[in-house]
Design a protein around this motif. Structure first.
Motif, PDB file in Angstrom:
ATOM      1  N   CYS A 195      -3.574  14.210  17.510  1.00  0.00           N
ATOM      2  CA  CYS A 195      -3.502  12.756  17.619  1.00  0.00           C
ATOM      3  C   CYS A 195      -4.671  12.101  16.898  1.00  0.00           C
ATOM      4  O   CYS A 195      -4.486  11.111  16.190  1.00  0.00           O
ATOM      5  CB  CYS A 195      -3.484  12.330  19.080  1.00  0.00           C
TER       6      CYS A 195
ATOM      7  N   LEU B 129      -4.011  12.260  13.338  1.00  0.00           N
ATOM      8  CA  LEU B 129      -2.967  11.308  12.949  1.00  0.00           C
ATOM      9  C   LEU B 129      -3.531   9.892  12.875  1.00  0.00           C
ATOM     10  O   LEU B 129      -3.224   9.130  11.973  1.00  0.00           O
ATOM     11  CB  LEU B 129      -1.812  11.353  13.958  1.00  0.00           C
ATOM     12  N   ASN B 130      -4.368   9.559  13.885  1.00  0.00           N
ATOM     13  CA  ASN B 130      -4.958   8.230  13.859  1.00  0.00           C
ATOM     14  C   ASN B 130      -5.827   8.044  12.630  1.00  0.00           C
ATOM     15  O   ASN B 130      -5.826   6.973  12.026  1.00  0.00           O
ATOM     16  CB  ASN B 130      -5.790   8.001  15.128  1.00  0.00           C
TER      17      ASN B 130
ATOM     18  N   GLU C   9      -3.607   7.446   9.807  1.00  0.00           N
ATOM     19  CA  GLU C   9      -3.034   6.098   9.848  1.00  0.00           C
ATOM     20  C   GLU C   9      -4.009   5.081   9.266  1.00  0.00           C
ATOM     21  O   GLU C   9      -3.637   4.217   8.473  1.00  0.00           O
ATOM     22  CB  GLU C   9      -2.703   5.733  11.302  1.00  0.00           C
TER      23      GLU C   9
ATOM     24  N   ARG D 233      -3.731   2.736   5.978  1.00  0.00           N
ATOM     25  CA  ARG D 233      -3.874   1.285   5.986  1.00  0.00           C
ATOM     26  C   ARG D 233      -4.847   0.844   4.899  1.00  0.00           C
ATOM     27  O   ARG D 233      -4.636  -0.139   4.212  1.00  0.00           O
ATOM     28  CB  ARG D 233      -4.336   0.807   7.358  1.00  0.00           C
TER      29      ARG D 233
ATOM     30  N   GLN E  25      -2.639  -3.544  -2.240  1.00  0.00           N
ATOM     31  CA  GLN E  25      -2.417  -4.987  -2.228  1.00  0.00           C
ATOM     32  C   GLN E  25      -3.367  -5.685  -3.189  1.00  0.00           C
ATOM     33  O   GLN E  25      -2.991  -6.567  -3.946  1.00  0.00           O
ATOM     34  CB  GLN E  25      -2.635  -5.523  -0.824  1.00  0.00           C
TER      35      GLN E  25
ATOM     36  N   ASN F 232      -2.687  -8.016  -6.316  1.00  0.00           N
ATOM     37  CA  ASN F 232      -3.228  -9.348  -6.484  1.00  0.00           C
ATOM     38  C   ASN F 232      -3.710  -9.593  -7.902  1.00  0.00           C
ATOM     39  O   ASN F 232      -3.692 -10.718  -8.374  1.00  0.00           O
ATOM     40  CB  ASN F 232      -4.398  -9.553  -5.516  1.00  0.00           C
TER      41      ASN F 232
ATOM     42  N   GLU G  76      -2.342  -8.663 -10.481  1.00  0.00           N
ATOM     43  CA  GLU G  76      -1.213  -8.993 -11.351  1.00  0.00           C
ATOM     44  C   GLU G  76      -0.603 -10.318 -10.941  1.00  0.00           C
ATOM     45  O   GLU G  76       0.577 -10.413 -10.670  1.00  0.00           O
ATOM     46  CB  GLU G  76      -0.146  -7.900 -11.259  1.00  0.00           C
ATOM     47  N   LEU G  77      -1.442 -11.318 -10.843  1.00  0.00           N
ATOM     48  CA  LEU G  77      -0.933 -12.592 -10.372  1.00  0.00           C
ATOM     49  C   LEU G  77      -0.123 -13.310 -11.440  1.00  0.00           C
ATOM     50  O   LEU G  77       0.641 -14.200 -11.154  1.00  0.00           O
ATOM     51  CB  LEU G  77      -2.092 -13.478  -9.933  1.00  0.00           C
ATOM     52  N   TYR G  78      -0.352 -12.922 -12.662  1.00  0.00           N
ATOM     53  CA  TYR G  78       0.329 -13.655 -13.721  1.00  0.00           C
ATOM     54  C   TYR G  78       0.695 -12.706 -14.835  1.00  0.00           C
ATOM     55  O   TYR G  78      -0.118 -11.863 -15.242  1.00  0.00           O
ATOM     56  CB  TYR G  78      -0.586 -14.765 -14.235  1.00  0.00           C
ATOM     57  N   SER G  79       1.897 -12.788 -15.282  1.00  0.00           N
ATOM     58  CA  SER G  79       2.288 -11.962 -16.417  1.00  0.00           C
ATOM     59  C   SER G  79       3.433 -12.650 -17.148  1.00  0.00           C
ATOM     60  O   SER G  79       4.109 -13.511 -16.596  1.00  0.00           O
ATOM     61  CB  SER G  79       2.730 -10.574 -15.927  1.00  0.00           C
TER      62      SER G  79
END
Lengths: 717, 686
Positions: A683, A686-687, A690, A694, A701, A705, A707-710
């Protein structure tokens, strides 16, 4: 589309309507309130939305109202004429008509007209029109005669055209009809002769009119059942001279030609008219809405108790006398649109008129999922309807079965039950089944020799029973040590009390293997390893605990050593400690629902050696679980790893002090300790994973970000 | 169809506000939704869940309660202590009235709809009489110790239940005194929490009071004896909302873990008529707190911090598969927040309290389908314009030439002139706006940027001529006599002669701008208009409705065009009609008059009017055909609707020129990343 809504009657008591119906229904100065004048002596003010009268006024005995009461919109007073010449004006506060303002006129009144925005007009029987104010100032003034001797006013209506009051009235003389249009402000009266065309001999039965900028469109319903339209100019080209107007056919045969009672029509809006009358010679009277533009019948409503052939339309309500009661039918018409007219409305268009796919419906059934999932979704609605219609005959069927249960033999009951179960299920099927079980148990209580085992098994297998529906059933099975039924109950019932679960566990653990061999137990939960468990040893243990944990690295060196020293014994624990049938029964326990708090006290009652046995079995299952990467057991509906772990914890919690004292349990406890430890390790690993995932997600993410414009190239085919 | 360079814009960092309250109106089948920034939106559930009206938010007006009363009247109350009534016709606030009880936490309309009850911070429960055009304070109930967080009327109107902190009070309405005080257990999983907040109460006609609280309990109380009857522990976190169906046979609760639970009254045995409340279905459509729930006759409605409005139909109540049978998740507003200056390639983004102006980049490279081209110039953030005052922006617009920006709040209208000098930009406010230009629902510039059209909330349309740095009021189109309905959508023809305006329910009016009079009114249609545009040259007005129908109406001929009639005769493809977001923008190809570009949140479509229409058997969403496929097959399967779902969620799309498209996307992940973290649930080793 035009639509008629649910009708309602305005008053519970029949109105004093004569054979000719009511005198009239008129608007009052408040929306939703209407003055109803019956053909006797009474005027009643109704509030339509409340369906109740607000006030009622009557003239003295011997007097008779001759003209429907109207409301003066400028003052809020009501006006009525009785005995042709006597005018009465009163307010809401007045109680007695005898004591209110009275004016006696010199000529007979045909009607008083009042509409919003102007003073009321009085139309005399001789055709003269006079404003109310002028008339009240000098009631006895002389009234001139406008129409000729034998002419009779048939119908009249009052409009506002560009703030000018215009009054139209139709007279009849020897089958000829004349229309008079009176411009009230300019005092111009024009007379028109209505030419009936080819249908010379027909009698006009009802009129209605609407007004345009330049024309009054007069609709008439003739005795041949057709509707005609006549356009009468408001501003005559040559006033003073009598002119002729022709009529044109609008709708053909909307009502039966020779209607016994009166027929009526009224214009609802530009394109719609309402017609009251029997559509066929023999049929009952109907209220129908016709679209004149497309010549189609929009909606029709039967009025079986007959009408007086009168129809009023104000705001959104159609008023008529249905039987003896004044009935209101709200009418709504959405504006016609292209899509509507072409018949491409949302609903007709929607290809989704297929029925719904399967879903669980708590209101009709609980968990008869298996059968209906297989059934064709399109049949679903049909079947439901069928089952609903069969509700009534079914109740006696269950009653009948219950009476059979009370007296007949086991065999017979079984046959009857099979018949009963073959019938379609009703929404309250589960409660009916519950009743049958209770009936069977009730009989068992009175005569202990009666034990309808087969019937009970059959009932449990309907998948609709629960513990609370048949509370005695499991107690009986416990008493009889009927392990097969207990297993079935554990599998089927969602709500077994923990005490009963525990009692089952006790029986399963204590029952002798020889008895068990004879019992017919469902083995599907152990089928995959039942052959193996008897004689096969588990292979190397190091492979087992690969999931994030390696026993080699474990800190618990001493116990590890101890274990490895006695590896021979360890291997023993990997042998299934119980026979497959018992394993199947125990699995049923493992899979049933429980609440820890309620289960713990009962677990304390189980003897120590049984606890040890059960723990050994659970440990065996855990090892079996760890064999594969997904941490599941093979077979159909096996217990899950979580269930196994929870039970181990529960058993240890409840009996730790006892178990710790038993020498033969010591090694088991050590290995359990080890595997709990390994679980904790897994456990925590696993944590950790995890959290790492994340973080990775956050990183990706951030990458996005950027690639805000293309600028991309897109080709559309 | 051809190749386009697509400016794919993802820097519009718009985050919708969380949902605080929802209120369902059975009579009109409408749903009012209030958000944490004070915005109130009205959804028409009969018109394919279209957001037909909205009231802009206000910084100091946090709405805590929302309810319908007296049929169609909408009230809200909030932490600034005011009760607000909304004017649903003129789309503004009718009045705001201080209740003098401190922040208001709860509000409930009486079953008859004639009285309004509010629960305040100071523990008072106040009763208001709803009179035409106003509300009137009637009296106070017995003052309680702490704030009143929830209220519910008994269906007969004789008693009320009020949820406070740690206890529930039952009041007699006639005397105004508390007849029972029911203490709620603070214990939670054997740990004593400091306080137990009663987030919601519901009073049933049999006298049962259902409460939901911060300890995760749903409890049933007998109001006659003041005793606890039943207790369901359903969550490890707060249960924040409850809504009961009109028949009182089912209710729904929402928890802070994002789950909603459906409870139903199910009969236990056939012999007795006894029924029991059973927790039947859990639904997890939210990631964050479910702050509010509603129960329509056929659906469970929920909303919360994660900004989605979720409408979950109850399948046993739905017989046919149509709009109502599908799960709806509404995230983005059904109106446009972006305007574009084609000439200067500028995008104006509207936020609740500021505007952002961006210039698009450019490239010299070319490529084939699917390529991302190297940028020779990146997009520039030119301007960040903050509003003055606490009010949210209602609407904004940039002129096609890029030198004017206009926006409006609920009480002020702003017009700016932009000057471009090489790379620098200067902004100059046009002062002295006329008094009639106070608030606008929609602003539009003419194609040549010489005229400004403003739809005010009294139903009138103002036409203003723009001169260098100043302006002149030309004309005001007054609403048709007798109507007060506001116009929400405007469209002007590229030649500047025609102006089309549409309200929320009445038809589309077309005005002649040259002669300054009403030209015609397009026949009314049952569903509200979601987008309008007038085509160049032909002056055909293209109208999209919320039921996904598209009409083309020729303004000069005052009739529907032949194409529109053909479409209506044949009908749209069933997949087209099943889309669940409305079309929010329509534009045209500058060179090819046969092309119409429309888009909703999940696709864009170029309609080629010269091609045959698809029928229900053809594939609507054409996958890209392989390159080696012969031209014949491609031509045979070609139909008028060229749909692409590459860009989603798509908030805006327009044709900058014949070869260039601009698409503004707002990925949901980016929105979630900006929300507060949800309650963490441990996955392993519980």
């Amino acid at each position: 589309m035009a639509a008629l809504e649910e009708e309602f009657t305005l008053s519970a008591v029949p109105l004093g309507a004569g054979p000719d119906g009511l005198l009239g229904v008129e608007q009052s100065d408040k929306t939703d309130q209407f003055l109803v004048t019956d053909s006797g002596r009474t005027v009643i003010l109704y509030k339509v939305s409340d369906q109740k009268p607000l006030g009622s006024w009557s003239v003295k005995q011997g007097q008779i109202i001759t003209c429907p009461a109207v409301c003066n919109f400028q003052t809020g007073e009501y006006i009525v004429v009785h005995d042709h010449k006597v005018l009465r004006l009163w307010n809401n506060e007045d109680v007695n008509l005898d004591k209110v303002f009275k004016a006696t006129l010199s000529a007979e009144v045909y009607r008083i007209h009042s509409i919003q925005g102007t003073e009321p007009l009085v139309l005399f029987k001789e055709g003269a029109v006079c404003g109310l104010e002028a008339l009240l100032a000098e009631p006895q003034q002389k009234i001139e005669t406008v129409i000729s001797d034998e002419e009779v006013i048939k119908w009249t209506k009052f409009f506002m055209v560009f703030r000018h009051p215009v009054l139209i009235f139709i007279t009849e003389k020897h089958g000829n009809y004349f229309a008079y249009v009176q411009m009230f402000n300019s005092r111009i009266l024009s007379k028109y002769t209505l030419l009936l065309g080819q249908e010379e001999k027909s009698v006009i039965q009802s009129f209605t009119a609407s007004v345009d900028r330049k024309f009054i469109s007069l609709m008439s319903l003739s005795s041949d059942g057709c509707i005609y339209e006549t356009l009468i100019p408001i501003h005559p080209s040559d006033p003073g001279k009598s002119q002729k107007v022709v009529r044109s056919l609008v709708l053909k045969t909307v009502v039966s030609g020779n209607a016994r009672n009166g027929v009526a029509l009224t214009i609802l809006d530009q394109d719609h008219i309402a017609v009251l009358g029997p559509p066929l010679p023999a049929s009952k009277e109907c209220l129908s809405i016709w679209n004149t533009k497309f010549q189609t019948l929009q909606i029709s409503k039967e009025l079986p108790q007959g009408t007086s052939g009168q129809l009023w339309y104000y705001g959104e309500n159609l008023f008529m006398l249905h039987g003896k009661f004044l009935t209101v039918i709200p009418y709504k018409c959405e504006v016609s649109s292209l899509a509507g007219a072409l018949g491409k409305l949302k609903h007709s268009q929607d290809p989704g008129t297929h029925s719904m796919s399967h879903f669980v419906n708590w209101e009709t059934s609980q968990g008869h999922g298996f059968e209906s999932q297989n059934s064709e979704p399109s049949k679903r609605i049909l079947r439901r309807r069928k089952s609903e219609t069969s509700v009534e005959p079914e109740v006696p069927a269950s009653k009948q079965l219950l009476s059979t249960i009370k007296k007949d033999s086991e065999k017979h009951i079984e046959v009857e039950l099979r018949k009963f179960l073959a019938i379609k299920r009703t929404p309250d099927f589960h409660t009916v089944i519950g009743d049958i079980v209770m009936g069977l148990l009730g009989r068992w209580k009175t005569e202990p020799s009666f034990y309808p085992r087969n019937s009970l098994m059959q009932l449990i297998q309907t998948h609709v029973l629960s513990y609370s529906l048949c509370p005695g059933l499991m107690e009986v099975a416990l008493e009889k040590t009927d392990v097969q039924m207990l297993q079935l109950c554990l599998q089927q019932f969602p709500d077994i009390p923990e005490a009963v679960t525990c009692a089952c566990l006790k029986i399963f653990l204590s029952i002798g293997d020889d008895i068990l061999q004879k019992a017919d137990v469902n083995m599907e939960s152990v089928s995959a390893y039942s052959d193996a468990v008897q004689d096969e040893h588990m292979e190397e243990q190091s492979e087992i605990l690969q999931n994030g944990f390696n026993p080699e690295e474990d800190n618990c060196d001493t116990c590890d050593k101890e274990l490895s020293e006695k590896s021979q014994d360890t291997l023993e624990t990997t042998l299934c400690p119980v026979i497959p049938k018992k394993a199947a029964l125990l699995n049923a326990i493992l899979r049933s629902a429980y609440s820890e708090t309620f289960l713990l006290p009962h677990l304390k009652d189980i003897p120590a050696q049984h606890i040890t046995l059960f723990l050994q079995y659970l440990y065996f299952l855990y090892l079996k679980c760890s064999e594969n990467a997904t941490m599941t057991l093979p077979g159909i509906h096996p217990p899950t790893l979580n269930q196994i772990m929870d039970w181990i914890c529960l058993l240890l919690d409840a009996n730790f002090t006892v178990v710790v004292m038993i020498p033969e349990a010591k090694r088991l406890l050590l290995s359990l300790y080890k595997f709990v430890k390994s679980q904790i390790c897994i456990c925590s690993e696993l944590n950790k994973i995890e959290v790492s995932f994340r973080e990775l997600q956050k990183l990706s993410q951030e990458k996005n970000n950027r690639e805000l414009y293309s600028i991309e190239v897109l080709e559309l085919f | 169809m051809g190749e386009f360079n697509v400016h794919r814009v993802r820097f519009f960092n718009y985050v919708p506000s969380g949902i605080r309250c929802v209120a369902y109106n059975n009579q009109s089948n409408r749903l009012a939704v209030s958000r944490t920034d004070g915005t109130v939106e009205i959804y028409n559930l009969s018109a394919n869940y279209f957001q037909e009206k909205f009231f802009p938010g206000h910084e100091s007006r946090a709405t805590e309660a929302l309810c319908w009363a007296k049929g169609q009247r909408l009230f809200s109350a909030g932490l600034n202590g005011e009760i607000i009534e909304y004017d649903l016709q003129a789309l503004n606030i009718k009045y705001a009235m201080d209740a003098f009880g401190g922040p208001i936490w709860s509000m409930a309309a009486s079953p008859s709809g004639s009285q309004l009850l509010i629960g305040c911070e100071d523990g008072s429960v106040k009763l208001f009489q709803i009179i035409p055009d106003k509300i009137q304070f009637e009296r106070n109930f017995d003052r309680q110790k702490s704030r009143i967080l929830s209220l519910s009327w008994h269906p007969s109107g004789t008693h009320i239940a009020a949820g406070s902190i740690d206890y529930i009070s039952v009041f007699d309405v006639k005397s105004g005194s508390a007849i029972h005080k029911m203490l709620v257990d603070r214990q939670y999983m054997n740990v004593s929490k400091r306080k137990c907040i009663i987030w919601g109460v519901a009073f049933l006609s049999d006298g049962t009071v259902i409460s939901v609280d911060s300890a995760g309990k749903v409890q049933f109380w007998d109001s006659a004896t003041g005793t606890l009857v039943k207790n369901h522990l359903i969550a490890n976190a707060d249960v924040q909302s409850i809504a009961v169906s009109d028949q009182e046979d089912s209710f729904v609760v929402g928890t802070a873990e994002g789950t909603i639970f459906h409870f139903q009254l199910v009969s236990v045995t056939s012999s007795s008529s006894e029924k029991q409340w059973v927790r039947t279905k859990p639904f997890q459509h939210h990631t964050h707190d479910v702050r509010t729930v509603a129960h329509s006759p056929t659906a469970l409605i929920s909303g919360g911090t994660d900004t989605h409005l979720v409408i979950r139909p109850l399948m046993e109540k739905v017989e046919v598969k149509n709009y109502d049978a599908a799960l709806r998740k509404i995230t983005f507003p059904h109106r446009r927040l972006i305007s574009c200056s084609k000439k200067r390639q500028l995008l104006l983004f509207q936020f609740s309290h500021h505007l952002d102006l961006w210039r698009l980049g450019s490239t010299v490279a070319t490529g084939k389908h699917g390529d991302t081209l190297p940028l020779s110039k990146d997009a520039d953030h030119l301007l960040h314009l903050k509003t003055k005052g606490p009010e949210n922006i209602i609407c904004s617009c940039i002129s096609p030439c890029g030198s004017w920006i206009a926006y409006s709040t609920a009480s002020r209208f702003f017009l700016y002139r932009l000057n471009y000098e090489h790379d620098s930009i200067s902004l100059q406010r046009v002062s002295k706006m006329p008094a009639f230009l106070r608030s606008a629902l929609q602003i539009l510039f003419s194609e040549d940027s010489t005229k400004l059209f403003v739809a005010s909330n009294q139903g009138s349309l103002h036409v203003i001529r723009l001169l260098e740095g100043s302006f002149k009021h030309l004309h005001t189109f007054q609403p048709q006599s007798g109507t007060v309905e506001s116009m929400c959508l405007l469209a002007v023809s590229p030649d500047g002669n025609w102006l089309a305006a549409s309200g929320t329910s009445a038809g589309v009016h077309v005005y002649n701008v040259k002669r300054l009079k009403l030209h015609c009114t397009v026949p009314a249609y049952n569903f509200p208009v979601t987008a309008l545009a007038i085509a160049p040259n032909t002056n055909n007005l293209v109208i999209a409705h919320s039921d996904q129908q598209i009409f083309e109406y020729s303004i000069p001929d005052k009739q529907y065009t032949e194409w529109s009639r053909t479409v209506q005769k044949q009908g749209f493809h069933h997949l087209w009609l099943q889309r669940d977001t409305p079309i929010t923008h329509i534009s045209f190809h500058p060179k090819r008059p046969m092309y119409i570009l429309v888009h909703d949140a999940y696709m864009f479509c170029i309609i080629d009017k010269s091609l045959p229409l698809p029928n229900d058997k053809t594939l609507l969403y054409n996958p890209l055909p392989p390159t080696n496929e012969s031209d014949v097959i491609r031509r045979r399967t070609a139909h008028a609707f060229k749909i692409s779902k590459i860009y989603k969620p798509l908030l805006f799309m327009d044709l900058l020129d014949e070869r260039t498209l601009v698409a503004v996307e707002r990925p949901l992940d980016d929105i979630i990343a900006q929300l507060p973290p949800p309650i963490k649930k441990k996955k392993f080793g519980t």
